[in-house]
Design an enzyme around this catalytic site. Structure first.
Site, PDB file in Angstrom:
ATOM      1  CG  MET A  15      24.259 -53.017 -26.003  1.00  0.00           C
ATOM      2  SD  MET A  15      25.332 -51.921 -26.963  1.00  0.00           S
ATOM      3  CE  MET A  15      24.199 -50.561 -27.251  1.00  0.00           C
ATOM      4  CG  ASP A  34      19.919 -64.095 -23.539  1.00  0.00           C
ATOM      5  OD1 ASP A  34      18.971 -64.075 -22.737  1.00  0.00           O
ATOM      6  OD2 ASP A  34      20.084 -63.213 -24.410  1.00  0.00           O
ATOM      7  CB  VAL A  91      19.744 -57.545 -19.349  1.00  0.00           C
ATOM      8  CG1 VAL A  91      20.660 -58.760 -19.255  1.00  0.00           C
ATOM      9  CG2 VAL A  91      19.733 -56.772 -18.036  1.00  0.00           C
ATOM     10  CD  GLU A  93      18.857 -48.593 -19.249  1.00  0.00           C
ATOM     11  OE1 GLU A  93      19.338 -47.564 -18.761  1.00  0.00           O
ATOM     12  OE2 GLU A  93      19.564 -49.582 -19.530  1.00  0.00           O
ATOM     13  CE  LYS A  98      20.168 -51.934 -17.702  1.00  0.00           C
ATOM     14  NZ  LYS A  98      21.199 -52.664 -18.458  1.00  0.00           N
ATOM     15  CB  SER A 120      21.310 -46.114 -22.028  1.00  0.00           C
ATOM     16  OG  SER A 120      19.933 -46.284 -21.713  1.00  0.00           O
ATOM     17  CG  HIS A 143      25.783 -45.857 -22.227  1.00  0.00           C
ATOM     18  ND1 HIS A 143      25.346 -44.585 -22.510  1.00  0.00           N
ATOM     19  CD2 HIS A 143      25.008 -46.703 -22.967  1.00  0.00           C
ATOM     20  CE1 HIS A 143      24.349 -44.659 -23.383  1.00  0.00           C
ATOM     21  NE2 HIS A 143      24.131 -45.929 -23.675  1.00  0.00           N
ATOM     22  CD  GLU A 155      27.342 -41.405 -21.894  1.00  0.00           C
ATOM     23  OE1 GLU A 155      27.114 -40.187 -21.971  1.00  0.00           O
ATOM     24  OE2 GLU A 155      26.452 -42.253 -21.627  1.00  0.00           O
ATOM     25  CG  ASN A 193      20.475 -41.870 -23.420  1.00  0.00           C
ATOM     26  OD1 ASN A 193      20.454 -41.721 -24.638  1.00  0.00           O
ATOM     27  ND2 ASN A 193      20.362 -43.054 -22.861  1.00  0.00           N
TER      28      ASN A 193
END
Length: 288
Positions: A15, A34, A91, A93, A98, A120, A143, A155, A193
């Site tokens: 992602m 990363d 990163v 979920e 986060k 998300s 999102h 979103e 979602n």
């Protein structure tokens, strides 16, 4: 506004790397971070394959390939994005992960930088507690959907303290990279979602009740509802543990209609988490 001249992306998985690619294609200089340089380089290497595939299909001009990839700079440090105009966190979920990453980025980014999270499902106001009070007006949800290089929807979710100017900046930045942003209220799961996990939950209940097999349910969704993938194949592509985590968050926020059935929990407990793990609802060749 113009496309941000410099963008940082936190997380070089599928992602995050494809979000980086979206901004690079639009002309931005992108720092792809990363936890270590080797992982960021691996993320960029995957992007070469994504671009080459798009060139083969005639969806991307071959002459721009090298320039687009050259604009993406992998790193294991925050410092190269200290002067970024926009930083997107992408990163896993996990709330605490986060929050830790966002807090670290907040301390490095310039004051006027907009800091966005690609969550998300986690409420934006909850994640905003990880950044300073001064940053919160410039903190927002953005999102993207997988695969981010292809999918058009984003979103955009303001938290309680997000400024209208920040929302406008991010909405326009999405349009500049040829995405279609929609404005969504800050609630667990947002729009897509909330709908998707209602489908997931009912599909798992059908399996629990013995109404139909996961294969036949997926076929029903593809041929009867026109979905490109059925719910079980889609869960396998993502990660069944992630699906369970998100469902638990939605259940806490919206009630038992988001409680997943036994069949999913058993697979997660057994380590059958999806395609990347060789087995989920279906069995896979690990080379896939």
């Amino acid at each position: 506004m113009q496309t941000p001249k410099k963008v940082g992306v936190l997380g070089a998985g599928t992602m995050g790397a494809e979000i980086a690619l979206c901004f690079s294609v639009a002309g931005a200089s992108v720092v792809l971070k990363d936890v270590e340089l080797a992982l960021a380089e691996k993320g960029k290497a995957r992007l070469a394959k994504v671009v080459d595939k798009a060139v083969e299909k005639g969806r991307f001009p071959a002459g721009e390939r090298d320039a687009v990839l050259d604009r993406i700079v992998p790193t294991g440090d925050y410092e190269p994005m200290a002067d970024a105009d926009l930083v997107v966190e992408a990163v896993f979920e996990k709330i605490e992960l986060k929050k830790a990453i966002l807090s670290e980025a907040d301390q490095v980014c310039k004051p006027e930088c907009v800091l966005a999270t690609n969550t998300s499902s986690i409420p934006i106001t909850l994640l905003s507690t990880a950044v300073s009070e001064a940053r919160r007006p410039r903190f927002v949800g953005a999102h993207f959907f997988a695969p981010a290089f292809v999918m058009k929807l984003v979103e955009v979710i303001p938290g309680l303290e997000t400024s209208d100017e920040t929302v406008d900046v991010v909405m326009e930045a999405c349009r500049q990279i040829k995405k279609n942003p929609i404005l969504v209220k800050d609630t667990a799961g947002f729009v897509v979602n909330r709908m998707l996990f209602a489908l997931f939950n009912e599909a798992v209940r059908l399996v629990d009740e013995g109404v139909a097999s996961c294969e036949d349910i997926d076929t029903g969704c593809r041929l009867g509802l026109g979905h490109p993938l059925g719910p079980f194949a889609l869960m396998d592509m993502a990660d069944l543990e992630m699906a369970l985590d998100v469902s638990n968050l939605l259940k806490d926020a919206h009630g038992d209609r988001f409680r997943f059935g036994t069949a999913l929990k058993q697979r997660v407990y057994a380590g059958h988490r999806g395609k990347r793990f060789g087995r989920g609802w279906y069995a896979y060749d690990k080379k896939d």
